[in-house]
Enzyme design. Structure first.
Site, PDB file in Angstrom:
ATOM      1  CG  ASN A   7      14.990  -9.366 -50.525  1.00  0.00           C
ATOM      2  OD1 ASN A   7      14.373 -10.315 -51.006  1.00  0.00           O
ATOM      3  ND2 ASN A   7      16.020  -9.520 -49.722  1.00  0.00           N
ATOM      4  NE  ARG A  66      17.252 -12.995 -52.539  1.00  0.00           N
ATOM      5  CZ  ARG A  66      17.399 -13.444 -51.324  1.00  0.00           C
ATOM      6  NH1 ARG A  66      17.040 -12.705 -50.299  1.00  0.00           N
ATOM      7  NH2 ARG A  66      17.906 -14.631 -51.112  1.00  0.00           N
ATOM      8  CG  HIS A 153      19.907 -19.928 -49.482  1.00  0.00           C
ATOM      9  ND1 HIS A 153      19.840 -21.106 -48.786  1.00  0.00           N
ATOM     10  CD2 HIS A 153      18.799 -19.225 -49.166  1.00  0.00           C
ATOM     11  CE1 HIS A 153      18.724 -21.124 -48.067  1.00  0.00           C
ATOM     12  NE2 HIS A 153      18.074 -19.998 -48.287  1.00  0.00           N
ATOM     13  CG  LEU A 173      23.484 -23.567 -41.173  1.00  0.00           C
ATOM     14  CD1 LEU A 173      24.197 -24.119 -39.956  1.00  0.00           C
ATOM     15  CD2 LEU A 173      23.011 -24.700 -42.080  1.00  0.00           C
ATOM     16  N   GLY A 174      19.427 -20.819 -42.024  1.00  0.00           N
ATOM     17  CA  GLY A 174      18.368 -19.911 -41.582  1.00  0.00           C
ATOM     18  C   GLY A 174      17.088 -20.709 -41.495  1.00  0.00           C
ATOM     19  NE  ARG A 205      12.013 -24.430 -47.561  1.00  0.00           N
ATOM     20  CZ  ARG A 205      12.829 -23.492 -48.009  1.00  0.00           C
ATOM     21  NH1 ARG A 205      13.693 -23.763 -48.961  1.00  0.00           N
ATOM     22  NH2 ARG A 205      12.785 -22.278 -47.526  1.00  0.00           N
ATOM     23  N   GLY A 292      20.562 -16.828 -39.804  1.00  0.00           N
ATOM     24  CA  GLY A 292      20.054 -16.794 -38.417  1.00  0.00           C
ATOM     25  C   GLY A 292      20.704 -17.807 -37.485  1.00  0.00           C
ATOM     26  CD  GLU A 295      24.323 -13.957 -39.809  1.00  0.00           C
ATOM     27  OE1 GLU A 295      23.781 -13.083 -39.113  1.00  0.00           O
ATOM     28  OE2 GLU A 295      24.161 -14.028 -41.043  1.00  0.00           O
ATOM     29  CD  GLU A 343      20.415 -13.465 -48.507  1.00  0.00           C
ATOM     30  OE1 GLU A 343      19.929 -12.845 -47.525  1.00  0.00           O
ATOM     31  OE2 GLU A 343      20.140 -14.653 -48.750  1.00  0.00           O
TER      32      GLU A 343
HETATM   33  P1  ADP Z   1      15.166 -16.348 -42.904  1.00  0.00           P
HETATM   34  O1  ADP Z   1      15.499 -17.420 -43.864  1.00  0.00           O
HETATM   35  O2  ADP Z   1      13.706 -16.286 -42.554  1.00  0.00           O
HETATM   36  O3  ADP Z   1      15.810 -15.014 -43.196  1.00  0.00           O
HETATM   37  P2  ADP Z   1      16.968 -16.370 -40.668  1.00  0.00           P
HETATM   38  O4  ADP Z   1      18.246 -16.343 -41.398  1.00  0.00           O
HETATM   39  O5  ADP Z   1      16.535 -15.167 -39.913  1.00  0.00           O
HETATM   40  O6  ADP Z   1      15.805 -16.906 -41.575  1.00  0.00           O
HETATM   41  O7  ADP Z   1      17.042 -17.605 -39.629  1.00  0.00           O
HETATM   42  C1  ADP Z   1      15.945 -18.004 -38.856  1.00  0.00           C
HETATM   43  C2  ADP Z   1      16.400 -19.113 -37.919  1.00  0.00           C
HETATM   44  O8  ADP Z   1      17.490 -18.624 -37.119  1.00  0.00           O
HETATM   45  C3  ADP Z   1      15.327 -19.577 -36.936  1.00  0.00           C
HETATM   46  O9  ADP Z   1      15.310 -20.993 -36.870  1.00  0.00           O
HETATM   47  C4  ADP Z   1      15.803 -19.010 -35.626  1.00  0.00           C
HETATM   48  O10 ADP Z   1      15.430 -19.833 -34.545  1.00  0.00           O
HETATM   49  C5  ADP Z   1      17.304 -19.051 -35.793  1.00  0.00           C
HETATM   50  N1  ADP Z   1      17.974 -18.170 -34.835  1.00  0.00           N
HETATM   51  C6  ADP Z   1      18.030 -16.823 -34.805  1.00  0.00           C
HETATM   52  N2  ADP Z   1      18.713 -16.398 -33.719  1.00  0.00           N
HETATM   53  C7  ADP Z   1      19.126 -17.505 -33.053  1.00  0.00           C
HETATM   54  C8  ADP Z   1      19.875 -17.756 -31.860  1.00  0.00           C
HETATM   55  N3  ADP Z   1      20.347 -16.761 -31.124  1.00  0.00           N
HETATM   56  N4  ADP Z   1      20.099 -19.033 -31.498  1.00  0.00           N
HETATM   57  C9  ADP Z   1      19.614 -20.045 -32.233  1.00  0.00           C
HETATM   58  N5  ADP Z   1      18.910 -19.893 -33.355  1.00  0.00           N
HETATM   59  C10 ADP Z   1      18.669 -18.647 -33.758  1.00  0.00           C
END
Ligand code: ADP
Length: 356
Positions: A7, A66, A153, A173-174, A205, A292, A295, A343
């Site tokens: 990845n 990937r 995604h 939502l990441g 973005r 992130g 979850e 993934e």
């Molecule tokens: P990536 O696309 O880099 O893999 P992730 O899926 O890890 O991203 O998501 C990153 C986002 O998740 C960031 O905005 C981070 O602040 C948010 N995040 C992670 N843990 C928490 C939490 N406990 N509460 C709120 N936001 C969170």
């Protein structure tokens, strides 16, 4: 069968060795090309990975790569020169990931000449999108020339929806964010488009905006195309609105009104997409939050869901607070879930399916 999944990110390579779907081991090489990083290039990082695997006496049968943008390729594919040619054509649509991915694919064939190698695409899940979702409202000749919604995604949306029947909306939502509408396991619309810039407001973005803003900025702010690209991809979203951070956790802690505003806009757009896709699906059975933010942030989920009570959604507040797998109550009309995405495992599963 032992599957090595690679990845590749813009400055990282994560690798996982699976025995079928069981992880044997996994490691991450970060900060590639950065001052503090140990490896200057992705090629050097891949050579290191080979050394690490050799030291572990790893047995590798096949390798899965990937790939973020597969253009119109519909399914996981054995990598051939023709596939690489196709990927090079779409690389500029997701350059940060795709250019290092292609480099790693090419070198990997030299370093691991005996193993069959496959590419698994984030775009492939969307080959079922109907034309009405895929085609933009510009002259049809541009669709013929390859401008269309591809969606991204896909591996994550597929993973978290694979067991769900009926009408489903998945929210990834990441740092990048996208929402997908799925009917009987087939994607029928998604918020990201020709590139991963369309749709929701994300970490850095902008998401969708009035296209007329772009020529306006070029004319009045004298921005170059490169500056526009940087502005919309790197300096917008949560970071651009707040002026503080692209990380949601920082904004939730911050009392500054612009931090609050950024979070409010972020949630507003998500709620709108869920409403829009419920209309697309003509109803909703399952709503899934992942990645992130999806979850981990019960606060974001609660704010989104409070505005969806008209769908008959009822939330168990305690379950939501503890990120339980199902956060809706028994009498909720929609089942609301929090599902950890994976993934990498999805890639291993896809490869197992086609090599059977
Ligand atoms: P990536 O696309 O880099 O893999 P992730 O899926 O890890 O991203 O998501 C990153 C986002 O998740 C960031 O905005 C981070 O602040 C948010 N995040 C992670 N843990 C928490 C939490 N406990 N509460 C709120 N936001 C969170």
């Amino acid at each position: 069968m032992n599957i090595l999944v690679l990845n590749v990110g813009s400055s990282s390579i994560k690798y996982t060795l699976f025995k079928n779907t069981k992880i044997l081991f996994s490691n991450l090489i970060e900060r590639i090309g950065e001052k503090k990083g140990k490896f200057k290039t992705h090629s050097l990082a891949l050579k290191e990975i080979k050394t690490q695997l050799t030291l572990k006496n790893a047995n590798i049968d096949v390798i899965g790569h990937r790939v973020v943008h597969g253009g119109k390729i519909k399914k996981p594919s054995k990598i051939t020169n023709n596939i690489i040619k196709k990927l090079k054509k779409v690389a500029e649509l997701a350059p940060l990931h795709e250019i290092p991915e292609i480099k790693v694919i090419e070198l990997s064939h030299k370093l691991f000449p005996k193993q069959k190698q496959y590419a698994v695409f984030d775009t492939a899940f969307y080959h079922t999108l109907p034309n009405k979702a895929k085609i933009y409202g510009i002259p049809y000749k541009f669709f013929r020339a390859g401008i269309q919604k591809f969606g991204f995604h896909g591996l994550s949306h597929k993973y978290v929806s694979q067991k769900l029947k009926g009408k489903t909306i998945t929210c990834h939502l990441g740092s990048g964010c996208s929402i997908t509408a799925i009917k009987n396991k087939k994607a029928i619309d998604t918020s990201m488009g020709f590139t991963p810039l369309e749709g929701l407001v994300m970490g850095t973005r902008s998401g969708s905006l009035d296209p007329a803003i772009i020529p306006y900025l070029i004319k009045h702010q004298k921005l170059s195309l490169k500056q526009i690209d940087q502005l919309l991809n790197r300096k917008s979203g949560l970071l651009g609105i707040s002026g503080i951070s692209n990380d949601l956790r920082d904004l939730l802690k911050n009392k500054n009104p612009r931090a609050k505003l950024a979070v409010e806009i972020f949630i507003y757009k998500i709620t709108q997409y869920i409403g829009s896709y419920t209309a697309t699906l003509n109803g909703l059975d399952n709503l899934v939050f992942t990645a992130g933010i999806g979850e981990n942030s019960h606060m974001v989920r609660e704010k989104i869901l409070n505005n969806l009570s008209y769908l008959g959604i009822k939330i168990d507040k305690n379950k939501n607070k503890t990120n339980a797998k199902i956060i809706s109550t028994k009498n909720s009309k929609v089942k609301v879930m929090v599902t950890k995405t994976n993934e990498t495992l999805m890639i291993a599963k896809e490869i197992l399916k086609i090599t059977k």
